[in-house]
Motif scaffolding. Sequence first.
Motif, PDB file in Angstrom:
ATOM      1  N   ARG A 260       0.833  -1.198   0.000  1.00  0.00           N
ATOM      2  CA  ARG A 260       0.000   0.000   0.000  1.00  0.00           C
ATOM      3  C   ARG A 260       0.867   1.247   0.000  1.00  0.00           C
ATOM      4  NH1 ARG A 260      -4.370  -1.927  -1.728  1.00  0.00           N
ATOM      5  NH2 ARG A 260      -5.465  -0.030  -1.098  1.00  0.00           N
ATOM      6  N   GLU A 261       0.445   2.240  -0.762  1.00  0.00           N
ATOM      7  CA  GLU A 261       1.077   3.550  -0.794  1.00  0.00           C
ATOM      8  C   GLU A 261       0.098   4.579  -0.252  1.00  0.00           C
ATOM      9  OE1 GLU A 261       4.200   3.301  -1.673  1.00  0.00           O
ATOM     10  OE2 GLU A 261       3.821   1.209  -2.150  1.00  0.00           O
ATOM     11  N   GLU A 262       0.616   5.675   0.273  1.00  0.00           N
ATOM     12  CA  GLU A 262      -0.324   6.608   0.901  1.00  0.00           C
ATOM     13  C   GLU A 262       0.077   8.063   0.725  1.00  0.00           C
ATOM     14  OE1 GLU A 262       0.347   6.978   5.518  1.00  0.00           O
ATOM     15  OE2 GLU A 262       0.455   4.850   4.974  1.00  0.00           O
ATOM     16  N   ILE A 263      -0.941   8.905   0.810  1.00  0.00           N
ATOM     17  CA  ILE A 263      -0.782  10.360   0.820  1.00  0.00           C
ATOM     18  C   ILE A 263      -1.453  10.888   2.075  1.00  0.00           C
ATOM     19  CG2 ILE A 263      -1.459  12.507  -0.308  1.00  0.00           C
ATOM     20  CD1 ILE A 263      -1.043  11.068  -2.967  1.00  0.00           C
ATOM     21  N   ASN A 264      -0.758  11.779   2.752  1.00  0.00           N
ATOM     22  CA  ASN A 264      -1.251  12.308   4.018  1.00  0.00           C
ATOM     23  C   ASN A 264      -1.254  13.827   4.014  1.00  0.00           C
ATOM     24  OD1 ASN A 264      -1.182   9.712   5.748  1.00  0.00           O
ATOM     25  ND2 ASN A 264       0.888   9.788   4.901  1.00  0.00           N
ATOM     26  N   THR A 265      -2.169  14.394   4.777  1.00  0.00           N
ATOM     27  CA  THR A 265      -2.040  15.788   5.157  1.00  0.00           C
ATOM     28  C   THR A 265      -1.507  15.780   6.589  1.00  0.00           C
ATOM     29  OG1 THR A 265      -4.395  15.826   5.750  1.00  0.00           O
ATOM     30  CG2 THR A 265      -3.772  16.725   3.608  1.00  0.00           C
ATOM     31  N   ILE A 266      -0.401  16.471   6.790  1.00  0.00           N
ATOM     32  CA  ILE A 266       0.343  16.388   8.044  1.00  0.00           C
ATOM     33  C   ILE A 266      -0.160  17.436   9.030  1.00  0.00           C
ATOM     34  CG2 ILE A 266       2.624  16.520   9.097  1.00  0.00           C
ATOM     35  CD1 ILE A 266       2.264  14.135   7.195  1.00  0.00           C
ATOM     36  N   VAL A 267      -0.485  16.965  10.230  1.00  0.00           N
ATOM     37  CA  VAL A 267      -0.952  17.864  11.284  1.00  0.00           C
ATOM     38  C   VAL A 267      -0.013  17.757  12.486  1.00  0.00           C
ATOM     39  CG1 VAL A 267      -3.358  17.747  10.561  1.00  0.00           C
ATOM     40  CG2 VAL A 267      -2.507  16.115  12.257  1.00  0.00           C
ATOM     41  N   SER A 268       0.025  18.794  13.272  1.00  0.00           N
ATOM     42  CA  SER A 268       0.893  18.830  14.438  1.00  0.00           C
ATOM     43  C   SER A 268       0.584  17.688  15.396  1.00  0.00           C
ATOM     44  CB  SER A 268       0.732  20.174  15.161  1.00  0.00           C
ATOM     45  OG  SER A 268       1.518  20.225  16.323  1.00  0.00           O
ATOM     46  N   GLY A 269       1.603  16.912  15.741  1.00  0.00           N
ATOM     47  CA  GLY A 269       1.444  15.816  16.686  1.00  0.00           C
ATOM     48  C   GLY A 269       0.875  14.550  16.103  1.00  0.00           C
ATOM     49  N   GLY A 270       0.596  14.526  14.797  1.00  0.00           N
ATOM     50  CA  GLY A 270      -0.039  13.363  14.189  1.00  0.00           C
ATOM     51  C   GLY A 270       0.871  12.148  14.143  1.00  0.00           C
ATOM     52  N   ASN A 271       0.284  10.966  14.402  1.00  0.00           N
ATOM     53  CA  ASN A 271       0.975   9.682  14.266  1.00  0.00           C
ATOM     54  C   ASN A 271       0.389   8.992  13.041  1.00  0.00           C
ATOM     55  OD1 ASN A 271       2.037   7.103  14.406  1.00  0.00           O
ATOM     56  ND2 ASN A 271       1.420   6.717  16.522  1.00  0.00           N
ATOM     57  N   TYR A 272       1.208   8.792  12.014  1.00  0.00           N
ATOM     58  CA  TYR A 272       0.710   8.283  10.731  1.00  0.00           C
ATOM     59  C   TYR A 272       0.829   6.769  10.577  1.00  0.00           C
ATOM     60  CZ  TYR A 272      -0.299  12.997   9.801  1.00  0.00           C
ATOM     61  OH  TYR A 272      -0.859  14.253   9.907  1.00  0.00           O
ATOM     62  N   GLY A 273       1.123   6.094  11.695  1.00  0.00           N
ATOM     63  CA  GLY A 273       0.820   4.669  11.779  1.00  0.00           C
ATOM     64  C   GLY A 273       1.899   3.662  11.463  1.00  0.00           C
ATOM     65  N   TRP A 274       2.922   4.029  10.684  1.00  0.00           N
ATOM     66  CA  TRP A 274       3.956   3.045  10.364  1.00  0.00           C
ATOM     67  C   TRP A 274       4.785   2.734  11.626  1.00  0.00           C
ATOM     68  CZ3 TRP A 274       5.146  -0.563   7.180  1.00  0.00           C
ATOM     69  CH2 TRP A 274       6.464  -1.022   7.072  1.00  0.00           C
ATOM     70  N   ARG A 275       5.143   1.481  11.946  1.00  0.00           N
ATOM     71  CA  ARG A 275       4.950   0.260  11.197  1.00  0.00           C
ATOM     72  C   ARG A 275       3.747  -0.517  11.674  1.00  0.00           C
ATOM     73  NH1 ARG A 275       9.592  -3.816  13.747  1.00  0.00           N
ATOM     74  NH2 ARG A 275       8.776  -3.681  15.849  1.00  0.00           N
ATOM     75  N   ILE A 276       2.855   0.089  12.407  1.00  0.00           N
ATOM     76  CA  ILE A 276       1.622  -0.586  12.818  1.00  0.00           C
ATOM     77  C   ILE A 276       0.751  -0.825  11.589  1.00  0.00           C
ATOM     78  CG2 ILE A 276      -0.385  -0.472  14.336  1.00  0.00           C
ATOM     79  CD1 ILE A 276       1.212   1.703  15.928  1.00  0.00           C
ATOM     80  N   PHE A 277       0.644   0.200  10.760  1.00  0.00           N
ATOM     81  CA  PHE A 277      -0.148   0.123   9.534  1.00  0.00           C
ATOM     82  C   PHE A 277       0.708   0.471   8.329  1.00  0.00           C
ATOM     83  CE2 PHE A 277      -3.583   0.356  12.527  1.00  0.00           C
ATOM     84  CZ  PHE A 277      -4.625  -0.339  11.917  1.00  0.00           C
ATOM     85  N   GLU A 278       0.396  -0.161   7.216  1.00  0.00           N
ATOM     86  CA  GLU A 278       0.886   0.243   5.909  1.00  0.00           C
ATOM     87  C   GLU A 278      -0.340   0.731   5.149  1.00  0.00           C
ATOM     88  OE1 GLU A 278       3.080  -1.557   1.912  1.00  0.00           O
ATOM     89  OE2 GLU A 278       2.359  -2.904   3.492  1.00  0.00           O
ATOM     90  N   GLY A 279      -0.452   2.036   4.975  1.00  0.00           N
ATOM     91  CA  GLY A 279      -1.718   2.578   4.502  1.00  0.00           C
ATOM     92  C   GLY A 279      -2.781   2.300   5.548  1.00  0.00           C
TER      93      GLY A 279
END
Length: 385
Positions: A260-279
């Motif tokens: 899976r590939e992903e695009i994010n909008t980055i917010v202050s303090g955000g956790n974008y999940g890797w390596r718990i999630f891939e996408g």
Amino acid sequence: MKKIKYLLLFVFTSLVSCDSDDTNAPIIDEEGKEVALVNPFPNLSFNQPLDLQSPDDGTDRIFVVEKRGRIVVFENDSTTTSVTDFLNISTISSASEQGLLGLAFHPNYSSNGYFYIFYTPNANLAVVSRFTVSDDVNVADAGSEVVILEIPQPETNHNGGQLSFGPDGYLYIAVGDGGGAGDPDNNAQNRTNLLGNILRIDVDNEDNGLNYAIPATNPFVNEASVRPEIFAYGLRNPWRMSFDVQDGSLWAADVGQGAREEINTIVSGGNYGWRIFEGNSCFSGDCETTGLEAPIFEYGHDNGDRSVTGGFVYRGTELPSLVGKYVYGDFVSGRIWALDTANATNALLLEPRLSIASFGTDNENELYVCDFGGTIYKFALRNSE
């Protein structure tokens, strides 16, 4: 350069998630013209271009970053026949995904002459440094380097490397998880180091013997044992980020592991999940979603897409049909899409089959793409007939 490994074929993550092909109809404006790529500098070629920047200094110049350590500058004119070496640091390590990976001009570049680069001086280190332009506006002072930040690199891949000044005047730095399949040291979830993060620092001030200061509004400044430079975390290999010049939102593409590939909008303090999630797919652990930021989009690898390259929300004037859409591509498949978050749609824009290493904009916010093979292209309109 496998660029940064793997990815693509869109799937609208938070709103839609699937592996069926996206909309294939060309984007056509009201005058019946399609979006196309043109070579705006037919007399020029480049050596593995990775970044394109234009300083806000009252000139109409373009700077291209080459992986092996060179930055070149030239006039934004189709009749240009040569480039000037602005900076050459070719003694760096440029194997695998390393090299000279990013460039950003200080918001006050026209008065202070400061610019910043992200590069790997050796296989185990990434550096963010400041340089100053010389008396010749087309040549940097090669002896002016001030090392701002050093980031140890366990492996030679997943370096990230994008630099960008935000509307707040702070320098944002995209850093990969340090490499190795599956983030073996779980760096992206370990906030005691700088790997797998978007960092934010104040380069106009200094704190505690550092060549930068920590913005007081950074999200983790009061947490013990957490690096206060971290603005957001949980990223695998953020390959290209950019600010929307209209609303200030920060967009980052994150290259996936193998699915899976992903695009994010980055917010202050955000956790974008890797390596718990891939996408949006569980990758390791209990895959609890509480406290995680879901990607804006994700896509799979079923159609030859393998490595996402982040782009820009288009804010130019020459392509009305793209205004407000996020344009991005895939390094492996060479396809380019336009993502309309307002309508939750992702349209296939072009299939030029280039090695899409990066996107960039000029001083008018017109959009360009860097082909790793050595050519810079510009987005333009052509008749659809």
